[in-house]
Design a protein around this motif. Structure first.
Motif, PDB file in Angstrom:
ATOM      1  N   ILE A   1     -36.453   1.102  -1.240  1.00 58.50           N
ATOM      2  CA  ILE A   1     -36.217   0.786  -2.657  1.00 58.50           C
ATOM      3  C   ILE A   1     -35.852  -0.683  -2.757  1.00 58.50           C
ATOM      4  O   ILE A   1     -34.979  -1.165  -2.024  1.00 58.50           O
ATOM      5  N   GLU A   2     -36.506  -1.403  -3.626  1.00 63.38           N
ATOM      6  CA  GLU A   2     -36.232  -2.817  -3.835  1.00 63.38           C
ATOM      7  C   GLU A   2     -36.145  -3.090  -5.335  1.00 63.38           C
ATOM      8  O   GLU A   2     -37.049  -2.728  -6.088  1.00 63.38           O
ATOM      9  N   GLY A   3     -35.030  -3.696  -5.731  1.00 59.78           N
ATOM     10  CA  GLY A   3     -34.838  -3.979  -7.153  1.00 59.78           C
ATOM     11  C   GLY A   3     -34.846  -2.727  -8.011  1.00 59.78           C
ATOM     12  O   GLY A   3     -35.234  -2.766  -9.185  1.00 59.78           O
ATOM     13  N   GLY A   4     -34.420  -1.605  -7.439  1.00 64.52           N
ATOM     14  CA  GLY A   4     -34.394  -0.351  -8.178  1.00 64.52           C
ATOM     15  C   GLY A   4     -35.720   0.374  -8.227  1.00 64.52           C
ATOM     16  O   GLY A   4     -35.815   1.449  -8.818  1.00 64.52           O
ATOM     17  N   LYS A   5     -36.752  -0.179  -7.583  1.00 63.05           N
ATOM     18  CA  LYS A   5     -38.088   0.411  -7.602  1.00 63.05           C
ATOM     19  C   LYS A   5     -38.420   1.009  -6.231  1.00 63.05           C
ATOM     20  O   LYS A   5     -38.247   0.353  -5.200  1.00 63.05           O
TER      21      LYS A   5
ATOM     22  N   GLY B   1     -23.782  10.018  -1.170  1.00 63.08           N
ATOM     23  CA  GLY B   1     -23.041  10.217  -2.418  1.00 63.08           C
ATOM     24  C   GLY B   1     -23.758   9.726  -3.660  1.00 63.08           C
ATOM     25  O   GLY B   1     -23.131   9.535  -4.703  1.00 63.08           O
ATOM     26  N   VAL B   2     -25.056   9.512  -3.551  1.00 62.62           N
ATOM     27  CA  VAL B   2     -25.844   9.023  -4.691  1.00 62.62           C
ATOM     28  C   VAL B   2     -26.771  10.141  -5.150  1.00 62.62           C
ATOM     29  O   VAL B   2     -27.665  10.567  -4.402  1.00 62.62           O
ATOM     30  N   PHE B   3     -26.580  10.620  -6.382  1.00 70.63           N
ATOM     31  CA  PHE B   3     -27.393  11.698  -6.912  1.00 70.63           C
ATOM     32  C   PHE B   3     -28.347  11.198  -8.002  1.00 70.63           C
ATOM     33  O   PHE B   3     -29.231  11.933  -8.427  1.00 70.63           O
ATOM     34  N   ASN B   4     -28.146   9.965  -8.453  1.00 69.17           N
ATOM     35  CA  ASN B   4     -29.019   9.385  -9.471  1.00 69.17           C
ATOM     36  C   ASN B   4     -29.739   8.171  -8.891  1.00 69.17           C
ATOM     37  O   ASN B   4     -29.103   7.198  -8.476  1.00 69.17           O
ATOM     38  N   LEU B   5     -31.051   8.224  -8.888  1.00 70.88           N
ATOM     39  CA  LEU B   5     -31.848   7.143  -8.324  1.00 70.88           C
ATOM     40  C   LEU B   5     -31.605   5.820  -9.035  1.00 70.88           C
ATOM     41  O   LEU B   5     -31.688   4.742  -8.426  1.00 70.88           O
TER      42      LEU B   5
ATOM     43  N   TYR C   1     -31.046  -1.369  -3.707  1.00 66.50           N
ATOM     44  CA  TYR C   1     -31.831  -1.443  -2.468  1.00 66.50           C
ATOM     45  C   TYR C   1     -31.526  -0.220  -1.603  1.00 66.50           C
ATOM     46  O   TYR C   1     -30.386   0.261  -1.561  1.00 66.50           O
ATOM     47  N   ALA C   2     -32.545   0.259  -0.904  1.00 62.25           N
ATOM     48  CA  ALA C   2     -32.374   1.300   0.109  1.00 62.25           C
ATOM     49  C   ALA C   2     -33.238   0.931   1.307  1.00 62.25           C
ATOM     50  O   ALA C   2     -34.408   0.585   1.143  1.00 62.25           O
ATOM     51  N   VAL C   3     -32.639   0.988   2.496  1.00 55.96           N
ATOM     52  CA  VAL C   3     -33.333   0.575   3.718  1.00 55.96           C
ATOM     53  C   VAL C   3     -33.224   1.683   4.757  1.00 55.96           C
ATOM     54  O   VAL C   3     -32.130   2.170   5.048  1.00 55.96           O
ATOM     55  N   LEU C   4     -34.367   2.080   5.296  1.00 57.86           N
ATOM     56  CA  LEU C   4     -34.380   3.043   6.392  1.00 57.86           C
ATOM     57  C   LEU C   4     -34.156   2.285   7.692  1.00 57.86           C
ATOM     58  O   LEU C   4     -34.993   1.482   8.113  1.00 57.86           O
ATOM     59  N   GLU C   5     -33.009   2.531   8.337  1.00 59.13           N
ATOM     60  CA  GLU C   5     -32.650   1.801   9.543  1.00 59.13           C
ATOM     61  C   GLU C   5     -33.380   2.375  10.758  1.00 59.13           C
ATOM     62  O   GLU C   5     -33.985   3.445  10.699  1.00 59.13           O
ATOM     63  N   ASN C   6     -33.264   1.654  11.879  1.00 59.70           N
ATOM     64  CA  ASN C   6     -33.944   2.070  13.102  1.00 59.70           C
ATOM     65  C   ASN C   6     -33.463   3.419  13.616  1.00 59.70           C
ATOM     66  O   ASN C   6     -34.190   4.132  14.306  1.00 59.70           O
ATOM     67  N   ASN C   7     -32.213   3.769  13.311  1.00 64.84           N
ATOM     68  CA  ASN C   7     -31.661   5.031  13.811  1.00 64.84           C
ATOM     69  C   ASN C   7     -31.925   6.200  12.864  1.00 64.84           C
ATOM     70  O   ASN C   7     -31.382   7.284  13.049  1.00 64.84           O
TER      71      ASN C   7
END
Length: 234
Positions: free
Chosen positions: A97-101, A125-129, A134-140
């Protein structure tokens, strides 16, 4: 004789597996990257064979463990020295997710579904997109998120409060035993600890756990908790 051999092999396998993380580093058990995942699965398989597959020579299994551990160690060193090697060995984070998109193309490349993203957000703890900047999928495999400013919690700095300096907690008593190394390392003594307890009407034999907290406060947990109907969730 077979049972004795299996027993000895099992003890050796567990001992070796306990030593390997000390060689490869704590990230082997805490930060499961591509490299760590492959290493862990391979070592587990070899250790299982070492334990139960007595048809294979012990020396073959031991050699395989040493070789895989050495190779993994060399890959870790290579990852430290080269960013490109690190990206290839351990993978690289993916922005979801970048800039809410939501970045559908990025998700498609790594075959990451919207259901998985929703689950990862809920675990944070986030139920509303709409809360996510920003959301980042880490290596782990974990998803790190940065909330939009309006949804972030206020800090002491935001409201003008100046916090006191904090220190790392010091465990003084664990399982009823005084941790002498911690006392000595921080200039504390048994006499001081006994004095603090006497002011509370307690002795060392009453204490199950004791810690000096981040604000220098003392916290004691006693064997007798005066809880007569403890909760049991089982």
């Amino acid at each position: 004789m077979t049972y004795t051999e299996i027993l000895l092999r099992s003890i050796l396998a567990v001992t070796i597996l306990l030593l390997i993380p000390r060689i490869l580093g704590k990230q082997t058990v805490t930060n499961m990257t591509f490299h760590d995942f492959v290493t862990t699965i391979t070592l587990g398989s070899i250790a299982a064979n070492l334990t139960f597959n007595i048809s294979l020579k012990f020396t073959y299994e031991l050699t395989a463990l040493v070789l895989i551990t050495s190779l993994s160690f060399l890959l870790s060193v290579a990852a430290l020295k080269s960013r490109k090697m690190r990206s290839w060995i351990s993978g690289s984070p993916t922005v979801l997710i970048e800039g809410g998109k939501v970045l559908e193309d990025n998700m498609r490349k790594i075959r990451y579904t919207m259901d998985s993203l929703d689950q990862s957000l809920r675990e944070e703890g986030v139920f509303n997109l709409e809360e996510v900047e920003y959301a980042v999928l880490e290596n782990n495999g974990k998803v790190s998120i940065l909330k939009k400013e309006g949804y972030q919690l206020a800090t002491k700095q935001d409201i003008g409060l100046v916090g006191r300096a904090q220190s790392f907690p010091i465990e003084l008593i664990m399982d009823g035993e005084i941790v002498d190394d911690n006392l000595e390392r921080h200039g504390l003594t048994r006499n001081w600890l006994e004095h603090e307890l006497s002011q509370r009407g307690k002795t060392l034999s009453d204490v199950f756990y004791a810690v000096r907290g981040t604000q220098q406060q003392l916290v004691f947990d006693y064997y007798k908790d005066d809880i007569y109907n403890p909760m049991d969730k089982e």
